[in-house]
Enzyme design. Sequence first.
Site, PDB file in Angstrom:
ATOM      1  N   SER A   8       0.844  -1.065   0.047  1.00 53.62           N
ATOM      2  CA  SER A   8      -0.034  -0.028  -0.176  1.00 53.62           C
ATOM      3  C   SER A   8       0.914   1.161  -0.030  1.00 53.62           C
ATOM      4  O   SER A   8       1.933   1.451   0.634  1.00 53.62           O
ATOM      5  CB  SER A   8      -0.820  -0.015   1.150  1.00 53.62           C
ATOM      6  OG  SER A   8      -1.569   0.949   1.537  1.00 53.62           O
ATOM      7  N   TYR A  48      -1.356   0.189  10.239  1.00 51.68           N
ATOM      8  CA  TYR A  48      -1.724  -0.536   8.967  1.00 51.68           C
ATOM      9  C   TYR A  48      -0.552  -0.383   7.902  1.00 51.68           C
ATOM     10  O   TYR A  48      -0.017  -1.336   7.440  1.00 51.68           O
ATOM     11  CB  TYR A  48      -2.806   0.128   8.399  1.00 51.68           C
ATOM     12  CG  TYR A  48      -3.131  -0.408   7.036  1.00 51.68           C
ATOM     13  CD1 TYR A  48      -3.635  -1.551   6.593  1.00 51.68           C
ATOM     14  CD2 TYR A  48      -2.985   0.656   5.857  1.00 51.68           C
ATOM     15  CE1 TYR A  48      -3.631  -1.670   5.320  1.00 51.68           C
ATOM     16  CE2 TYR A  48      -3.343   0.349   4.761  1.00 51.68           C
ATOM     17  CZ  TYR A  48      -3.639  -0.959   4.226  1.00 51.68           C
ATOM     18  OH  TYR A  48      -3.776  -1.329   3.074  1.00 51.68           O
ATOM     19  N   LYS A  99       2.279  -3.446   6.328  1.00 51.37           N
ATOM     20  CA  LYS A  99       2.445  -3.554   4.924  1.00 51.37           C
ATOM     21  C   LYS A  99       3.780  -3.704   4.546  1.00 51.37           C
ATOM     22  O   LYS A  99       4.560  -4.353   3.929  1.00 51.37           O
ATOM     23  CB  LYS A  99       1.662  -2.491   4.133  1.00 51.37           C
ATOM     24  CG  LYS A  99       0.054  -2.754   3.962  1.00 51.37           C
ATOM     25  CD  LYS A  99      -0.314  -3.988   3.181  1.00 51.37           C
ATOM     26  CE  LYS A  99      -1.867  -4.375   3.489  1.00 51.37           C
ATOM     27  NZ  LYS A  99      -2.244  -5.550   2.762  1.00 51.37           N
TER      28      LYS A  99
END
Length: 343
Positions: A119, A146, A150
């Site tokens: 991402s 988050y 990744k």
Amino acid sequence: MKVLVTGGAGYIGAHVVRLLQRRDDTVIVVDDLSTGVAENVGTAALVHLDLSVPDCVEKLENVLTEYAVDAVIHIAAKKQVGESVERPVWYYQQNVGGFGHLLQAMQAAGVNKMMFSSSAAAYGKADVPAGQLVTEDTAPQPISPYGETKLVCEWMMRAAGVSWGLRGVGLRYFNVAGTGWPELGDPTVLNLIPLALRSLTAGERPKVFGNDYPTPDGTGIRDYVHVLDLADAHLAALDYLERDDRPYDIFNVGTGHGSSVLEVLAEIGKSSGYAIDPEIVARRPGDPAEVAADVSRIKEALGWTSRHTLAEMTDSAWTAWELTHGEPKVAPTGTGRATPARR
Ligand code: WQD
């Protein structure tokens, strides 16, 4: 080719599954159906499995062996930035733990090709001068757990390459939007386009999170990429994994062009027929002013470029919204696009 797609019942995964099937690949989907929809995998085999629980490793290994899988596309993950700030340990368990289980199963089954969904959130507050594009060489500085998960998965993928010869490629998605088929619209209402559509159809004003950024119209700029183009990049990445000469393992997936919040809202107005009268509210904490992808690497190495326009993203998102959400509470009163730019 036999391809196992984790998260294949979700918004992005289902588009990838359809494109793989269109080119006659055999597809096996692994999904916990927490946000995915079983019907969206069509004729692909569906294995209902939660990758975050340790006993999934043996089951996964069996699936990989039974179907003689050639390559894995790993999309399944938790993806809400705000939720990851509230539940960081759980995000690590889900995204990093799940990734570790998948790697264990792949090594055990002798499957050595993986495409991983990363991402743009990995870049976080990466230091990029105003107006400049983010390249894969820009040092990532994730802001949220988050984004951290990744980045950690990218590192794990690379380490498995050194350790046991995994061929890995990570795609860093920018702002994914639109649908290729109306029934495959994004079921979550978390990003700008669905949030604006929900406001408009409920008779509310779409919110703009700040208009005092150092951008031409003062609102945030992002790189919106059509989900069909993104899905197509997955196929190109799989082909790349077949090559012995692979100079890179991380690629940005965007258009190379940023659009402001006001520009996106204007396009939504044209697609939906609603008059746009946005409400300017405070900046959202953690939002950078401008993020757009340098896409020269993916073009050069994978031969991939985006093809769809912002108008096609908002048109298709609106069509899917109408199908999924039925009659709006408040009907459009503005003037819609005379000839919708549908594909
Ligand atoms: C877009 C722009 C907002 C809602 C997210 C993920 C990121 C990556 C891409 C995948 C920003 C503004 C939004 C609203 C607004 N995805 N906005 N009003 O934050 O750029 O990135 O998708 O992994 O990880 O975080 O996307 O759609 O939330 O916001 O003004 O009601 O729209 O401030 O400028 P974001 P977004």
